[in-house]
Each structure stands twice: as C-alpha cells, then as structure tokens.
Design an enzyme around this catalytic site. Structure first.
Site, PDB file in Angstrom:
ATOM      1  CB  SER A 172     -41.572  26.721  61.160  1.00 31.44           C
ATOM      2  OG  SER A 172     -41.988  27.683  62.110  1.00 31.44           O
ATOM      3  CE1 TYR A 186     -41.283  34.905  62.720  1.00 31.37           C
ATOM      4  CE2 TYR A 186     -41.521  32.595  63.325  1.00 31.37           C
ATOM      5  CZ  TYR A 186     -41.922  33.683  62.572  1.00 31.37           C
ATOM      6  OH  TYR A 186     -42.951  33.556  61.682  1.00 31.37           O
ATOM      7  CB  THR A 210     -38.987  35.276  59.829  1.00 35.09           C
ATOM      8  OG1 THR A 210     -39.075  34.014  59.151  1.00 35.09           O
ATOM      9  CG2 THR A 210     -40.222  36.101  59.514  1.00 35.09           C
ATOM     10  CE  LYS A 223     -40.528  32.923  54.526  1.00 32.06           C
ATOM     11  NZ  LYS A 223     -41.600  33.637  55.267  1.00 32.06           N
ATOM     12  CG  HIS A 241     -45.090  36.411  57.602  1.00 36.13           C
ATOM     13  ND1 HIS A 241     -43.892  36.500  58.268  1.00 36.13           N
ATOM     14  CD2 HIS A 241     -45.792  35.460  58.258  1.00 36.13           C
ATOM     15  CE1 HIS A 241     -43.882  35.668  59.287  1.00 36.13           C
ATOM     16  NE2 HIS A 241     -45.022  35.016  59.292  1.00 36.13           N
TER      17      HIS A 241
END
Length: 375
Positions: free
Chosen positions: A124, A147, A173, A248, A272
């Site tokens: 992440s 992100y 994402t 995603k 999510h």
C-alpha cells in the site's frame, strides 16, 4: 515499530498456532484480542451499515460447484503467469494500509510470509514500511498500490521510486476519491497512534482544503474533490511508467472498457472491501459482468470476500485470473505475525487444491463457468 498502545491493552502475538485454527476465519477472535478497539474497528469495519462488507462474502454461497468425476488428476498444478510474474497459485496479498497497527513488524512480516509461501504481495501507498526497504527484504513478486495524490509531481516521483526498487506492476486505486462513511471507526474514535505514519508520503505537499460551514454543501462545498483523479490522470500516469498498470475498484463493464482504452494492463474487481460506498454490488456479482466486457486474455482479478479455497475456485470459474485477500491475512498477522500470514496462505492454497481435485479440475484452465451453478 511501536503501536503506541499500552502493553496491557492487548495480548501478545501467539508463539504457536493452536490446532483449533483450522480455517482462515478462525483467526478473527485471536486478532481482536490482540488489537486495540480502535485498530480492530479500522481493520474489521466497513462503510455505514456494512451491507457491502457482509455481502462480499455471502454472495459466494449463492454459487454451487458442479463436480466432474473420474478425470485425470495426476499432473495437477495451480501455477499462474500474470503480467510477467510467475505465481505458484493465484492468491495475492492485497494492499492494506498501516499494518503496524496489527503487528509491530507490519508489512515486513507479511512480505516474509509471502516470500516463504511463493505468493505475491501488493504494498500500500499508506504502508508503515518504506517501499524500497521492503523490496530489499522480500523475495516474492511485489506490486505497488498507488493513490494518485493532489501533488502530481510527487506522484510521479513515487512511481519512479517503485520502479527503481524493483516492483513489477502498479495497482492504481480508483474507487476512493474520498473516504466512505466509516461509522464503526467514528464510534471507536480511530486515529493513528504515535509512531505510525505513511512513510512513503514523507515530503509530499498536501493540498489545502477547508471544511464546509454549517448549511453549506458538506462534500461538494468543501473542496475535497477539486483534484480527484479522472481518466485523464490515468492516461497521464500510464505515460509516466514502463510498468504494467492495473486499475483497482472496477465494478462496471463501461469502466472496464475505459480502463482498457486508457492503456491499463488489467483491472481488479473491487469495492474497497466495503469500506467506501455501502450498498454497492458485491465483487463476485460484478465479476462476470466485467469479464464479459473484456477480451478473454485481458487480466481480471477479484478482491473482496474471499475466505475459503472454494471461494477462490468460484472466482476463477467466473472469470478471474487470480484473487486478492485482505482481512484474512491481516487478522492472522495480528494473531501470529509472519507465521500466521504464511498459515493463511497455506490454508487457502490447500483448500483450493482440494476443491480442484474433488471438482475434477487438474489445472486452473479446467475451471470453467460450467463448473458452477447459481440457484
């Protein structure tokens, strides 16, 4: 890295995995006993009434496996090649932020387990561990979840850092331009404790926002969405990297086609984990819709609700090339560190192979839509 929590507040990690942990969901009570109420709310909770959180798993029970018998199973395998990476089985560790909340070794323990068990790991952006440091320690295929930040220059630098560190793909994402209404977190008054931070975002210039005043539009009047990513940003990001990019958070056929047109190398069907918009389509229900819209050789992964090897089987039958797991390995991480994560991967792989053998499928390509029936 310290969680900043008094030792008396949580139990220490298990030194040995007890025999009563026979399935991945058995880890949940052990994990809860080893997390603060705030950390438990963060990892276990979903958005609003948590309808989507529960439906993500429950939808698997609506599909039933149709076994074939007396088939040749002598040369069975679960090996999978995906975006230039070879995996022993089609299960990856999903990107989960702030893993030091669950265990002091955080993402390092997860990567150790993935390396030992031949699984892939997606790190992440909001990890507790530096992306380059983790890459030096891991021997498993690593992907980096991103992100797109309001600071686009910093975003481009982050992509280059991931490339230089040896990550094999980028996972963008796209379903969270802002956080969902996570009531369980609100009730627990969750916030990051001292000692835990998003180390990969150090040095980023944060966009200035403002809170809407009483009587004003609480979201659209706040400036939160002024720099939310769009399809133009996806095209820009893809132009910034030589790595394959997966999007995603895709739930619709239309967005799946737009992802392909934008140059994405694959999509991940995800909501999510039920943490953004409650009441949306469960991932397994969206999977065949997305799969049907794309070419047969276009990579599609599923993220959300997987708790059993039979769930993996069903996802593959409905068109997924692989699945990602999140909460199952995080709960095992909290309970028993790297050993727990490795155990979860072993359990799911074993259950998948048993399901394949009993359904008459020696290879992943033998798992077809005809292997399932919906009642």
């Amino acid at each position: 890295m310290s969680t900043g929590l008094p030792p008396s507040q949580v139990l220490p990690p298990l030194k040995q995995i007890p025999p009563e942990i026979a399935a991945v969901q058995d880890y949940e009570p052990y994990a809860q006993a080893r997390m603060s109420p705030q950390a438990w709310a963060y990892f276990s909770g979903g958005a609003a009434d948590e309808q989507t959180l529960h439906e993500n798993h429950m939808v698997f029970s609506r599909w039933h496996i149709v076994p074939r018998v007396l088939r040749d199973l002598g040369h069975g395998t679960t090996r999978q090649s995906l975006l230039g990476c070879d995996f022993d089985y089609p299960i990856l560790l999903a990107p989960v932020a702030h893993q030091a909340l669950a265990h002091t070794q955080g993402e390092q323990a997860s990567a150790l387990a993935a390396s030992a068990m031949g699984a892939g790991l997606v790190l992440s952006t909001q990890s507790s561990t530096d992306l380059a440091q983790l890459a030096q320690q891991a021997s498993c295929p690593l992907w980096f979840q991103l992100y797109i930040q309001p600071d686009r220059a910093f975003t481009a630098q982050l992509v280059q850092r991931a490339e230089q560190a040896g990550y094999r793909a980028l996972v963008i994402t796209v379903d969270a331009p802002l956080n969902g209404m996570r009531n369980r977190e609100q009730r627990a008054q969750f916030s990051l404790p001292p000692g835990i931070e998003e180390v990969n975002l150090r040095g980023m210039v944060h966009a200035r926002g403002h809170y809407a005043q009483p009587g004003q539009s609480p979201v659209f009047g706040s400036g939160l969405l002024q720099q939310a990513p769009t399809w133009q940003d996806i095209a820009w990001l893809i132009s910034q990297t030589r790595l394959p990019v997966l999007l995603k958070g895709i739930l619709s056929a239309h967005d799946a086609l737009l992802a392909q047109e934008a140059g994405a190398a694959g999509v991940i069907v995800s909501n999510h984990g039920g943490r953004t918009l409650d009441g949306v389509l469960p991932t397994l229900a969206a999977l065949p819709i997305v799969r049907a819209a794309l070419p047969a050789d276009y990579p599609v992964l599923l993220d959300g609700g997987v708790r059993r090897g039979t769930d993996v089987f069903k996802a593959l039958a409905l068109g997924a090339n692989a699945v990602m797991i999140g909460r199952p390995y995080i709960f095992a991480l909290a309970a028993a560190g790297a050993a727990g994560v490795a155990h979860v991967l072993h359990l799911l792989r074993t259950e998948l192979e048993v399901a394949m053998a009993l359904a008459g499928c020696a290879r992943l390509e033998d798992i077809q839509t005809e292997s399932l029936l919906k009642l």
